[in-house]
Scaffold this motif. Structure first.
Motif, PDB file in Angstrom:
ATOM      1  N   ASN A  89      54.756  11.388  20.367  1.00 58.55           N
ATOM      2  CA  ASN A  89      56.008  11.672  21.010  1.00 58.55           C
ATOM      3  C   ASN A  89      56.194  10.409  21.848  1.00 58.55           C
ATOM      4  O   ASN A  89      55.185   9.744  22.271  1.00 58.55           O
ATOM      5  CB  ASN A  89      55.932  13.026  21.685  1.00 58.55           C
ATOM      6  CG  ASN A  89      56.575  14.358  20.880  1.00 58.55           C
ATOM      7  OD1 ASN A  89      58.082  14.224  21.055  1.00 58.55           O
ATOM      8  ND2 ASN A  89      56.050  14.784  20.150  1.00 58.55           N
ATOM      9  N   MET A  90      57.255  10.241  22.486  1.00 58.93           N
ATOM     10  CA  MET A  90      57.697   8.989  23.252  1.00 58.93           C
ATOM     11  C   MET A  90      56.720   8.939  24.590  1.00 58.93           C
ATOM     12  O   MET A  90      56.510   7.761  25.059  1.00 58.93           O
ATOM     13  CB  MET A  90      59.197   8.856  23.612  1.00 58.93           C
ATOM     14  CG  MET A  90      59.514   7.587  24.005  1.00 58.93           C
ATOM     15  SD  MET A  90      59.189   6.312  22.751  1.00 58.93           S
ATOM     16  CE  MET A  90      57.818   5.440  23.347  1.00 58.93           C
ATOM     17  N   PHE A  91      56.288   9.879  25.045  1.00 61.74           N
ATOM     18  CA  PHE A  91      55.543   9.854  26.279  1.00 61.74           C
ATOM     19  C   PHE A  91      54.332   9.205  26.263  1.00 61.74           C
ATOM     20  O   PHE A  91      53.692   8.995  27.085  1.00 61.74           O
ATOM     21  CB  PHE A  91      55.279  11.426  26.672  1.00 61.74           C
ATOM     22  CG  PHE A  91      54.335  12.284  25.910  1.00 61.74           C
ATOM     23  CD1 PHE A  91      52.908  12.068  25.890  1.00 61.74           C
ATOM     24  CD2 PHE A  91      55.041  13.289  25.167  1.00 61.74           C
ATOM     25  CE1 PHE A  91      52.266  12.966  24.988  1.00 61.74           C
ATOM     26  CE2 PHE A  91      54.005  14.041  24.487  1.00 61.74           C
ATOM     27  CZ  PHE A  91      52.834  14.069  24.403  1.00 61.74           C
ATOM     28  N   THR A  92      53.907   8.905  24.803  1.00 59.12           N
ATOM     29  CA  THR A  92      52.747   8.184  24.748  1.00 59.12           C
ATOM     30  C   THR A  92      52.844   6.640  24.682  1.00 59.12           C
ATOM     31  O   THR A  92      52.104   5.759  24.243  1.00 59.12           O
ATOM     32  CB  THR A  92      51.949   8.532  23.330  1.00 59.12           C
ATOM     33  OG1 THR A  92      52.537   8.266  22.470  1.00 59.12           O
ATOM     34  CG2 THR A  92      51.334   9.876  23.475  1.00 59.12           C
ATOM     35  N   GLY A  93      54.281   6.178  24.825  1.00 62.99           N
ATOM     36  CA  GLY A  93      54.581   4.889  24.741  1.00 62.99           C
ATOM     37  C   GLY A  93      53.665   4.006  25.810  1.00 62.99           C
ATOM     38  O   GLY A  93      53.518   4.719  27.242  1.00 62.99           O
ATOM     39  N   ILE A  94      52.907   3.102  25.579  1.00 70.56           N
ATOM     40  CA  ILE A  94      51.976   2.369  26.393  1.00 70.56           C
ATOM     41  C   ILE A  94      52.534   1.252  27.150  1.00 70.56           C
ATOM     42  O   ILE A  94      53.327   0.202  26.847  1.00 70.56           O
ATOM     43  CB  ILE A  94      50.970   1.593  25.697  1.00 70.56           C
ATOM     44  CG1 ILE A  94      50.340   2.625  24.584  1.00 70.56           C
ATOM     45  CG2 ILE A  94      50.016   1.093  26.717  1.00 70.56           C
ATOM     46  CD1 ILE A  94      49.818   3.822  25.177  1.00 70.56           C
ATOM     47  N   VAL A  95      52.526   1.514  28.757  1.00 70.06           N
ATOM     48  CA  VAL A  95      53.265   0.480  29.593  1.00 70.06           C
ATOM     49  C   VAL A  95      52.131  -0.312  30.196  1.00 70.06           C
ATOM     50  O   VAL A  95      51.052  -0.107  29.930  1.00 70.06           O
ATOM     51  CB  VAL A  95      54.023   1.345  30.711  1.00 70.06           C
ATOM     52  CG1 VAL A  95      55.111   2.381  30.178  1.00 70.06           C
ATOM     53  CG2 VAL A  95      52.922   2.089  31.598  1.00 70.06           C
ATOM     54  N   ASN A  96      52.529  -1.573  30.636  1.00 69.70           N
ATOM     55  CA  ASN A  96      51.651  -2.460  31.108  1.00 69.70           C
ATOM     56  C   ASN A  96      51.372  -2.090  32.528  1.00 69.70           C
ATOM     57  O   ASN A  96      52.435  -1.916  33.589  1.00 69.70           O
ATOM     58  CB  ASN A  96      52.426  -3.896  31.204  1.00 69.70           C
ATOM     59  CG  ASN A  96      51.518  -5.105  31.848  1.00 69.70           C
ATOM     60  OD1 ASN A  96      50.757  -4.646  32.553  1.00 69.70           O
ATOM     61  ND2 ASN A  96      52.001  -6.105  31.338  1.00 69.70           N
ATOM     62  N   LYS A  97      50.283  -1.437  32.807  1.00 73.22           N
ATOM     63  CA  LYS A  97      49.896  -0.759  34.248  1.00 73.22           C
ATOM     64  C   LYS A  97      49.985  -1.856  35.209  1.00 73.22           C
ATOM     65  O   LYS A  97      50.718  -1.397  36.220  1.00 73.22           O
ATOM     66  CB  LYS A  97      48.460  -0.588  34.163  1.00 73.22           C
ATOM     67  CG  LYS A  97      47.908  -0.135  35.417  1.00 73.22           C
ATOM     68  CD  LYS A  97      46.294   0.646  35.217  1.00 73.22           C
ATOM     69  CE  LYS A  97      45.693   0.743  36.626  1.00 73.22           C
ATOM     70  NZ  LYS A  97      44.327   1.301  36.469  1.00 73.22           N
ATOM     71  N   ASP A  98      49.510  -3.111  35.190  1.00 74.56           N
ATOM     72  CA  ASP A  98      49.731  -3.975  36.444  1.00 74.56           C
ATOM     73  C   ASP A  98      51.061  -4.371  36.762  1.00 74.56           C
ATOM     74  O   ASP A  98      51.773  -4.322  37.945  1.00 74.56           O
ATOM     75  CB  ASP A  98      49.080  -5.294  36.224  1.00 74.56           C
ATOM     76  CG  ASP A  98      47.448  -5.251  36.055  1.00 74.56           C
ATOM     77  OD1 ASP A  98      46.983  -4.126  36.356  1.00 74.56           O
ATOM     78  OD2 ASP A  98      46.928  -6.096  35.393  1.00 74.56           O
ATOM     79  N   VAL A  99      52.068  -4.462  35.731  1.00 72.18           N
ATOM     80  CA  VAL A  99      53.456  -4.607  36.092  1.00 72.18           C
ATOM     81  C   VAL A  99      54.273  -3.546  36.518  1.00 72.18           C
ATOM     82  O   VAL A  99      54.748  -3.425  37.340  1.00 72.18           O
ATOM     83  CB  VAL A  99      54.315  -5.266  34.598  1.00 72.18           C
ATOM     84  CG1 VAL A  99      55.797  -5.304  34.819  1.00 72.18           C
ATOM     85  CG2 VAL A  99      53.645  -6.595  34.130  1.00 72.18           C
ATOM     86  N   VAL A 100      53.917  -2.501  35.864  1.00 74.88           N
ATOM     87  CA  VAL A 100      54.537  -1.017  36.413  1.00 74.88           C
ATOM     88  C   VAL A 100      54.155  -0.921  37.712  1.00 74.88           C
ATOM     89  O   VAL A 100      54.999  -0.467  38.938  1.00 74.88           O
ATOM     90  CB  VAL A 100      54.238   0.051  35.524  1.00 74.88           C
ATOM     91  CG1 VAL A 100      54.450   1.365  36.022  1.00 74.88           C
ATOM     92  CG2 VAL A 100      54.801  -0.092  34.075  1.00 74.88           C
ATOM     93  N   LEU A 101      52.904  -1.090  38.227  1.00 77.53           N
ATOM     94  CA  LEU A 101      52.358  -0.800  39.597  1.00 77.53           C
ATOM     95  C   LEU A 101      52.937  -1.749  40.423  1.00 77.53           C
ATOM     96  O   LEU A 101      53.241  -1.413  41.834  1.00 77.53           O
ATOM     97  CB  LEU A 101      51.011  -0.475  39.595  1.00 77.53           C
ATOM     98  CG  LEU A 101      50.318   0.547  39.138  1.00 77.53           C
ATOM     99  CD1 LEU A 101      48.694   0.481  39.211  1.00 77.53           C
ATOM    100  CD2 LEU A 101      50.639   1.966  39.540  1.00 77.53           C
ATOM    101  N   GLU A 102      53.195  -2.766  40.101  1.00 81.91           N
ATOM    102  CA  GLU A 102      53.850  -3.852  40.876  1.00 81.91           C
ATOM    103  C   GLU A 102      55.080  -3.531  41.547  1.00 81.91           C
ATOM    104  O   GLU A 102      55.463  -3.998  42.621  1.00 81.91           O
ATOM    105  CB  GLU A 102      53.882  -5.255  40.250  1.00 81.91           C
ATOM    106  CG  GLU A 102      52.771  -6.148  40.158  1.00 81.91           C
ATOM    107  CD  GLU A 102      53.003  -7.588  39.284  1.00 81.91           C
ATOM    108  OE1 GLU A 102      54.117  -7.584  39.081  1.00 81.91           O
ATOM    109  OE2 GLU A 102      52.058  -8.043  38.860  1.00 81.91           O
TER     110      GLU A 102
END
Length: 523
Positions: free
Chosen positions: A171-184
């Protein structure tokens, strides 16, 4: 990026103004009602069509693929996995060398952050993890762990069959996001949620360039995608709310795909030799259900008589205009465990004989409940007429959906026409709903308290051997056909109108609702 967007947008406007069919060869232009789009955040996106656009932006832990007509989980960011002897812990080996769209390396740290994020945010999409796997905010740190830079483990609360576990994790909730960019871009502890609403930070085949609400969504191919570069360099979704306008623009060549045509509009569009129809099996079904504790319907022979009273072919052909599949089992075509047999057909003499054996030679009177859509009303009238041939007088009661389902959930109906949509492509999702009263879903609503069926459902949920598991669902389906409280009317289909120059759309769309692979489409 913005200049590229404007260039393509101007090209489309020029085409629309001049009236000749020439959308750019490397761009797929989709006409659709985009009012359902709320967010591009993979941890939050939930609706079907938006999820397919979001899926183009993000690589996932595992993904779904249609192989020989069956939808199965296959590797994506997790190139392989091992399962512990007790069946509770899955250890995923993360693919090395994968980069996010901005060139940053993707590691297990990003995977860990992405898997925990929907749980921490208490996203509605995380219900799979919470309600099925037993992972929540309190235990997420012990249930989902990073072993090293390229290894992550997930521990479940029960040894579910592998296809169930991986199907849920696709399911889409396992889409992998770039942690560093997101937390910025984090604001007030939202884990980047506000920013991810209309930006992307993924490693999928495409990148979100721009989203102008109620106007246009533009994706461009990700130059850092780990897989093969997609044939289409751009995907543009133009907001065209009216299906009739989609048909007009499709025939003029201003769009390549009309996403929301009605069956009637599709039939009209097909008269144009440049328009092609694409149909694929859907992921929901339509059924007549019977309260197994009410009056005559408590007798299995009466329920069997009802099943033999219905003309299923006429419902598919005349009401659905063949935009449905005659599937009488609860497992959808395209799923592991699908049973091809359709044992029921209209046989009024057999129905009358069964009613007589059950002690109702003159039939009986029953309330037939459904909602107020045109399709449901037409189905109710058809079934009313069919039942009358066997001597059953069905009195149709039409309600608003909210009222109807409230009555249904309280087991307050006698007969009802309704539907069911699936959450993951495994027979478990369907068996538990339709055959296990213990799951408190459809079998329970119809007061079918059958312990044999419920136990088979539970065996299928944890059986590790695929062949034995398949046999369990075949046995269950055969038993359910003749003892359950349902007459399955049809499986839905998904359909589109496309320009004839669009290639491989059917292959890309097979399994739509669960998956859509834009990398397979070309022009």
């Amino acid at each position: 990026m913005k200049r590229s967007f404007m260039l393509v947008f101007l090209m489309v406007l020029i085409v629309a103004a001049t009236g000749f069919a020439a959308t750019p060869k490397d761009t797929l232009v989709i006409g659709a009602n985009t009012g359902i789009f709320i967010t591009m955040d993979p941890a939050v996106a939930y609706e079907v069509f938006p999820n397919k656009i979001v899926a183009a932006l993000y690589a996932q832990l595992v993904k779904l693929e249609a192989i020989e007509g069956v939808i199965v989980p296959v590797p994506d960011i997790a190139e392989s996995w091992e399962i512990s002897e007790d069946g509770l812990t899955y250890t995923f080996n993360i693919r090395k060398g994968v980069k996010f769209s901005n060139g940053d390396p993707l590691t297990a740290e990003d995977v860990l952050f992405s898997l925990k994020r929907p749980i921490v945010l208490e996203s509605v999409s995380a219900w799979f993890l919470v309600d099925i796997f037993g992972i929540n905010k309190d235990n997420v740190d012990e249930k989902i762990k990073m072993i090293d830079d390229y290894t992550v483990s997930i521990t479940l609360n029960a040894p579910y069959a592998e296809n169930i576990t991986l199907g849920i994790l696709s399911n889409m909730f396992t889409g992998i996001v770039n942690k560093d960019v997101v937390l910025e871009h984090e604001v007030d502890g939202d884990l980047g949620g506000a920013w991810l609403t209309d930006h992307s930070a993924g490693a999928g085949p495409y990148v979100l360039v721009q989203w102008e609400r109620n106007n246009v969504i533009l994706l461009e191919a990700n130059p850092n995608y780990y897989g093969n570069q997609p044939p289409l360099k751009r995907i543009m979704v133009r907001d065209i709310p009216e299906a009739s306008n989609q048909r007009l623009l499709l025939e003029r060549g201003d769009i390549d795909v009309a996403w929301d045509l009605t069956p009637q509009l599709l039939e009209e569009a097909k008269r144009n030799p440049d328009i092609v129809e694409v149909k694929v099996p859907g992921h929901s079904n339509e059924y007549l259900a019977m309260n197994a504790t009410w009056g005559p319907l408590a007798n299995p022979k009466v329920r069997e008589a009802v099943r033999y009273s219905i003309n299923y072919e006429e419902i598919v052909e005349d009401i659905m205009l063949n935009n449905a599949l005659l599937v009488q089992g609860f497992i959808n075509k395209g799923y592991f465990g699908y049973v091809e047999e359709n044992p029921f057909y209209q046989d009024i003499e057999k129905a009358k004989a069964l009613l007589a054996e059950a002690g109702y030679p003159d039939g009986f009177e029953v309330e037939l409940l459904t909602s107020n859509t045109d399709t449901r009303k037409a189905e109710a009238e058809k079934i009313q007429a069919d039942l009358a041939l066997a001597g059953i007088k069905a009195n149709i009661v039409i309600m608003q959906s909210s009222q109807m389902y409230a009555k249904y959930r309280a087991q307050g109906h006698q007969m009802i026409i309704a539907g069911w949509g699936n959450d993951y492509p495994d027979p478990d999702n369907l068996a538990m709903a339709h055959a296990s009263y213990r799951a408190k879903q459809l079998a329970w609503r119809n007061a079918w308290f059958d312990d044999y069926a419920a136990t088979l459902c539970e065996w299928g949920q944890v059986e590790p051997n695929p062949d034995k598991r398949e046999q369990i669902y075949k046995d269950l389906t055969e038993y359910w056909f003749h003892n359950g409280p349902f007459a399955m009317l049809y499986q839905t289909v998904e359909f589109w109108g496309i320009r004839k120059e669009v290639k491989n759309f059917e292959e890309a769309a097979f399994g739509y609702g669960m998956l859509f692979d834009f990398t397979k489409v070309s022009k």
